[in-house]
Motif scaffolding. Sequence first.
Motif, PDB file in Angstrom:
ATOM      1  N   GLU A  28       0.848  -1.185   0.000  1.00 25.06           N
ATOM      2  CA  GLU A  28       0.000   0.000   0.000  1.00 25.06           C
ATOM      3  C   GLU A  28       0.886   1.238   0.000  1.00 25.06           C
ATOM      4  OE1 GLU A  28      -2.339  -0.297   3.511  1.00 25.06           O
ATOM      5  OE2 GLU A  28      -3.461  -2.067   2.836  1.00 25.06           O
ATOM      6  N   VAL A  31      -3.336   4.067  -2.509  1.00 22.81           N
ATOM      7  CA  VAL A  31      -3.429   3.034  -3.545  1.00 22.81           C
ATOM      8  C   VAL A  31      -2.852   1.749  -2.976  1.00 22.81           C
ATOM      9  CG1 VAL A  31      -3.334   4.636  -5.492  1.00 22.81           C
ATOM     10  CG2 VAL A  31      -1.213   3.712  -4.562  1.00 22.81           C
ATOM     11  N   GLU A  32      -3.278   0.599  -3.532  1.00 22.72           N
ATOM     12  CA  GLU A  32      -2.822  -0.685  -3.012  1.00 22.72           C
ATOM     13  C   GLU A  32      -2.628  -1.679  -4.145  1.00 22.72           C
ATOM     14  OE1 GLU A  32      -7.303  -2.290  -1.826  1.00 22.72           O
ATOM     15  OE2 GLU A  32      -5.957  -1.516  -0.282  1.00 22.72           O
ATOM     16  N   ARG A  33      -1.806  -2.688  -3.877  1.00 20.93           N
ATOM     17  CA  ARG A  33      -1.557  -3.738  -4.874  1.00 20.93           C
ATOM     18  C   ARG A  33      -1.496  -5.085  -4.192  1.00 20.93           C
ATOM     19  NH1 ARG A  33       2.811  -6.514  -7.096  1.00 20.93           N
ATOM     20  NH2 ARG A  33       4.301  -5.380  -5.771  1.00 20.93           N
ATOM     21  N   TRP A  90      -1.814  -2.410  -9.449  1.00 18.45           N
ATOM     22  CA  TRP A  90      -2.122  -1.354  -8.498  1.00 18.45           C
ATOM     23  C   TRP A  90      -3.564  -0.918  -8.673  1.00 18.45           C
ATOM     24  CZ3 TRP A  90       0.756   0.109  -4.474  1.00 18.45           C
ATOM     25  CH2 TRP A  90       2.129  -0.215  -4.488  1.00 18.45           C
ATOM     26  N   GLU A  91      -4.234  -0.674  -7.547  1.00 24.06           N
ATOM     27  CA  GLU A  91      -5.633  -0.265  -7.570  1.00 24.06           C
ATOM     28  C   GLU A  91      -5.833   0.927  -6.644  1.00 24.06           C
ATOM     29  OE1 GLU A  91      -7.610  -3.720  -6.142  1.00 24.06           O
ATOM     30  OE2 GLU A  91      -7.549  -4.762  -8.069  1.00 24.06           O
ATOM     31  N   GLY A  92      -6.772   1.802  -6.992  1.00 23.55           N
ATOM     32  CA  GLY A  92      -7.125   2.903  -6.114  1.00 23.55           C
ATOM     33  C   GLY A  92      -7.739   2.379  -4.836  1.00 23.55           C
ATOM     34  N   ARG A 133     -12.545   2.124  -1.418  1.00 21.72           N
ATOM     35  CA  ARG A 133     -12.805   1.705  -2.796  1.00 21.72           C
ATOM     36  C   ARG A 133     -14.023   0.779  -2.859  1.00 21.72           C
ATOM     37  NH1 ARG A 133     -10.726  -2.670  -5.765  1.00 21.72           N
ATOM     38  NH2 ARG A 133      -9.529  -3.230  -3.919  1.00 21.72           N
ATOM     39  N   ARG A 134     -14.926   1.069  -3.782  1.00 20.12           N
ATOM     40  CA  ARG A 134     -16.132   0.282  -4.047  1.00 20.12           C
ATOM     41  C   ARG A 134     -17.106   0.241  -2.860  1.00 20.12           C
ATOM     42  NH1 ARG A 134     -12.402  -3.859  -5.876  1.00 20.12           N
ATOM     43  NH2 ARG A 134     -11.927  -3.599  -8.094  1.00 20.12           N
TER      44      ARG A 134
END
Length: 229
Positions: free
Chosen positions: A85, A112-114, A120-122, A153-154
């Motif tokens: 992160e 952001v995280e992976r 990588w995703e927001g 996120r989401r």
Amino acid sequence: MRLLIALALAALSQAAAAADRPYVFINSAAAEEDEEQVWSVENWYRHAGSRKGFTIAPEYAFDPANSLQAEFRRVVDRRNGNGHEVELEFKHLFNRIARDGWGWGVVAALDVERPEGGPWEGGAVSLSLPVTLQLGERDNSLAHLNLGVAKPRRERRVFTAALGAEHEVWRRTSLFAEVARLADGTMQHAGVRHWIRRERLAFDIAWQRVRSDEARGSGLVLGLAWYDL
């Protein structure tokens, strides 16, 4: 002051979490007057339930009122999987606690995280209001209040809040504690900070209890931080 906080919270649409050591969640609205074009590096290890994390967080103070921090986290989680992160945080203070006896400001952050092996995703964005009150004539006792909203996120946005305090119990050693309502749960955290070198090098040891979607359980928090580099 109450009106300003209410108006700001009403205007916010997205937010997340950031922190000033020795806290895990709370941001402080107290700044040292000599924080002018200086670096600091904070490092900490957290363990709660199945989740462990190690964070390196360099920060640059443009002046006592404005700073920028980056947090790089490695997460090891037996239940949800490992990952990385990154969080960028900007803080602005509107007044000086040394002059007024209290301080307040605003903190904006992007996360952001992976997941391990993935892209990588927001993660989340944030905007929160830290308020710090000096207790007594000296600055060795402080109380903190953070109010904000979080937009993971989401997921739908939720309001967040945290209370904390710190008090120097003997020379170069302070007790601290915080209670926080997170975007996905709650957290309690308390421990000791000792200045190996006053205002330069600090060591923290604490215990935390977390109940959230990401982690559940209790565990150790260890920190080591360098300031005024």
